[in-house]
Design a protein around this motif. Structure first.
Motif, PDB file in Angstrom:
ATOM      1  N   TYR A 128      -0.147   3.653   8.246  1.00  0.00           N
ATOM      2  CA  TYR A 128      -0.290   5.055   7.827  1.00  0.00           C
ATOM      3  C   TYR A 128       0.290   6.033   8.840  1.00  0.00           C
ATOM      4  O   TYR A 128       0.536   7.194   8.507  1.00  0.00           O
TER       5      TYR A 128
ATOM      6  N   ILE B 117       0.860  -1.182   0.000  1.00  0.00           N
ATOM      7  CA  ILE B 117       0.000   0.000   0.000  1.00  0.00           C
ATOM      8  C   ILE B 117       0.894   1.229   0.000  1.00  0.00           C
ATOM      9  O   ILE B 117       1.753   1.382   0.869  1.00  0.00           O
TER      10      ILE B 117
ATOM     11  N   CYS C 164      -2.542  -2.730   7.635  1.00  0.00           N
ATOM     12  CA  CYS C 164      -3.006  -1.456   7.076  1.00  0.00           C
ATOM     13  C   CYS C 164      -4.328  -1.074   7.728  1.00  0.00           C
ATOM     14  O   CYS C 164      -5.203  -1.917   7.907  1.00  0.00           O
ATOM     15  N   VAL C 165      -4.474   0.191   8.021  1.00  0.00           N
ATOM     16  CA  VAL C 165      -5.697   0.700   8.653  1.00  0.00           C
ATOM     17  C   VAL C 165      -6.907   0.493   7.735  1.00  0.00           C
ATOM     18  O   VAL C 165      -8.035   0.404   8.193  1.00  0.00           O
TER      19      VAL C 165
END
Ligand SMILES: Nc1nc2c(c(=O)[nH]1)N[C@H]1C(S)=C(S)[C@@H](COP(=O)(O)O)O[C@H]1N2
Ligand SMILES: [Mo]
Length: 546
Positions: free
Chosen positions: A403, A268, A315-316
């Motif tokens: 993030y 990502i 990943c959020v």
């Protein structure tokens, strides 16, 4: 031969030329896009491999015998001639029947896509460059054909038309169907049409050459960075990863591997093209609210005492049950050691990390000092970081979503305050703090999968980085919660597999799962979307037994 027929010949030749120019543009743009997106298989090379696959054995033997080590060159010459001939035919076809020609070009584009996707390690995303190239080729072909005199005006060799005008413009009496032909719709009269055609063809050819050269240049930069990466020697860790216990993997087919291989690791980032950094010029600037500002080179970094740890990244944006999560062994320089050297000033509460491509993440300073193994990582699973995963240096922080912590291609660390600075995703509505939420995931059976009725093995993974997983429970068809068997735990910073055996009759069933961590207890069943700080809720998987 009368002039009309001569000019018909000439126009056919120009249509063929248009086809060839469009094909060159298609391939050039596809190569450029492939280099730009760093696709795993480039269109021309993939096509060459397909070409080899379809070359009859006797011809291959002949080529090797005749050209020896020049057989690759012979391959590309042969391929070039084949493509040229095909492109000429498609150009002429498109001139007479646009739709037919367009279908032909699209089919050729799909052959390239199929070639690319059939190469080892390719992902569906790698189809994109060929599709972009095909679109560019089609557009250019259409623009060139539109500048040729109407097809109707071109008499066939055997039966010269005696009614149509020659290349002096579209016929007034063209049948209705001609309106769909770009030549009929847009043809310009006479010499100006020719000039306009040559201008379009010239631009197409120039664009094709520029795209191919650009692709080459980009590709070679990338190759040299990749070569530098491959030849990089990494030091042994001062603190090696703890020995892994036996029994990390649940004995159920279909549960994802405990250690995620690099090529399968989720990716990502906001980088349209993967940054190509040079270890010889890479520097990390450490500054802001510190007593000592300094700059680290890559060699400086490698001279520090490095630690090696297994850490699960998440990943959020991962939905409940999703796969934006992976587990790898990382080698790096502890951020607490770096910060100890910089000596943050009183009042600082955040480290803003910035990448070479302008991404930034705001990480709470206390988190980087609380003893967890946050690091500037240089290796992933015993290899220098893959380019897409941040080569040569990225951050890895156990327990925080990527993030707010996992900056790849990192070049700048600023010690600052949340009150003073913001970062890429917090500017876009995501939370300032991003601790990873405890989560159990069902991997077997698959969602909407089919199993044989009777005894069914189920299994999956659960994570709660920095806290660990102490229990996973499942509920079948909304029945009571049953505790499952946990696989061994490597550390609280890694995910943990689980498995269980259930008995079901024929029909449709659901299985729900939930995990418990020792700090927060049972994971919340409150459903939340990924925005603004991560999805939550119990995953529910439907399957059918028969
Ligand atoms: N430079 C840069 N670093 C980045 C990002 C990014 O967009 N650019 N995305 C972050 C996010 S949201 C995540 S989840 C992780 C993903 O790391 P991976 O691609 O190695 O799995 O990288 C983080 N680091
Ligand atoms: Mo992310």
């Amino acid at each position: 031969m009368d002039t009309r027929r001569k000019s018909a010949r000439a126009t056919t030749l120009l249509a063929a030329l248009a086809g060839i120019a469009a094909a060159a543009l298609l391939l050039g743009v596809a190569e450029l896009a492939a280099a730009f997106f760093t696709a795993r298989a480039t269109p021309v090379i993939a096509l060459g491999s397909t070409f080899i696959d379809f070359t009859p054995g006797w011809l291959k033997d002949f080529a090797i015998a005749t050209f020896g080590t020049g057989d690759k060159a012979a391959l590309f010459v042969g391929m070039g001639l084949t493509i040229t001939a095909l492109a000429a035919v498609l150009g002429i076809t498109a001139y007479h029947r646009w739709v037919l020609g367009a279908v032909g070009v699209t089919a050729a584009g799909l052959v390239i896509v199929a070639s690319v996707l059939s190469r080892a390690g390719a992902s569906t995303y790698d189809a994109l460059p060929s599709l972009i190239g095909t679109a560019a080729g089609l557009l250019a072909l259409r623009l060139m054909i539109a500048r040729l005199p109407a097809a109707r005006a071109v008499p066939s060799d055997s039966a010269p038309s005696d009614s149509g005008p020659s290349d002096s413009g579209p016929s007034d009496s063209a049948p209705a169907g001609m309106a769909s032909s770009p030549a009929a719709a847009r043809a310009l009269p006479g010499a100006s049409s020719r000039r306009s055609f040559f201008a379009a063809a010239g631009i197409t050819a120039a664009a094709a050459a520029a795209a191919a050269a650009g692709g080459r240049a980009l590709g070679s930069v990338r190759n040299s960075v990749e070569a530098a990466r491959r030849s990089l020697r990494l030091p042994a860790p001062a603190s090696p990863a703890p020995v892994l216990p036996a029994g990390l993997e649940a004995p159920v087919d279909g549960v994802v591997p405990w250690l995620t291989p690099n090529p399968d690791f989720y990716r990502i980032d906001t980088a349209l093209s993967v940054p190509q950094l040079d270890v010889d010029t890479w520097e990390l600037r450490v500054h802001g609210m510190v007593e000592e500002e300094f700059t680290l080179t890559f060699d400086d970094l490698l001279e520090e005492d490095l630690i090696e740890r297994h850490i699960t990244l998440t990943c959020v944006s991962n939905p409940v049950g999703g796969n934006l999560v992976g587990n790898a062994k990382w080698l790096g320089y502890p951020l607490r050691d770096l910060l100890r050297r910089a000596r943050p000033l009183r009042g600082a509460d955040m480290v803003l990390s910035t990448s070479s491509d302008g991404f930034s993440a705001s990480t709470p300073l206390p988190v980087l000092l609380d003893g967890r193994d946050a690091m500037l990582a240089v290796a992933m699973n015993d290899e220098p970081l893959p380019l897409e995963h941040g080569y040569p240096v990225r951050m890895v922080v156990p327990g925080l979503y990527g993030y707010v912590s996992a900056t790849k291609w990192v070049v700048d660390l600023e010690v600052t305050r949340f009150a003073d600075r913001t970062s890429y995703w917090t500017d876009r509505g995501w939370s300032e703090k991003g601790p990873i939420k405890t989560m159990a995931r069902v991997e077997v059976p698959r969602s909407f999968g089919k199993v044989a009725a009777g005894t069914v093995q189920i299994g999956g993974t659960a994570w709660s980085q920095t806290r660990g997983i102490t229990r996973v429970e499942v509920s079948v068809d909304d029945g009571r919660w049953e505790e499952v068997t946990l696989a061994a735990e490597a550390s609280v910073d890694t995910w943990r597999q689980w498995h269980h055996e259930i008995t079901v009759g024929p029909g449709s069933h659901t299985v729900r799962a939930r995990a418990t961590d020792p700090a927060d207890g049972v994971q919340t069943d409150e459903r939340a979307d990924p925005v603004p700080n991560g999805a939550s809720g119990w995953q529910s998987v439907q399957f059918t037994a028969s």
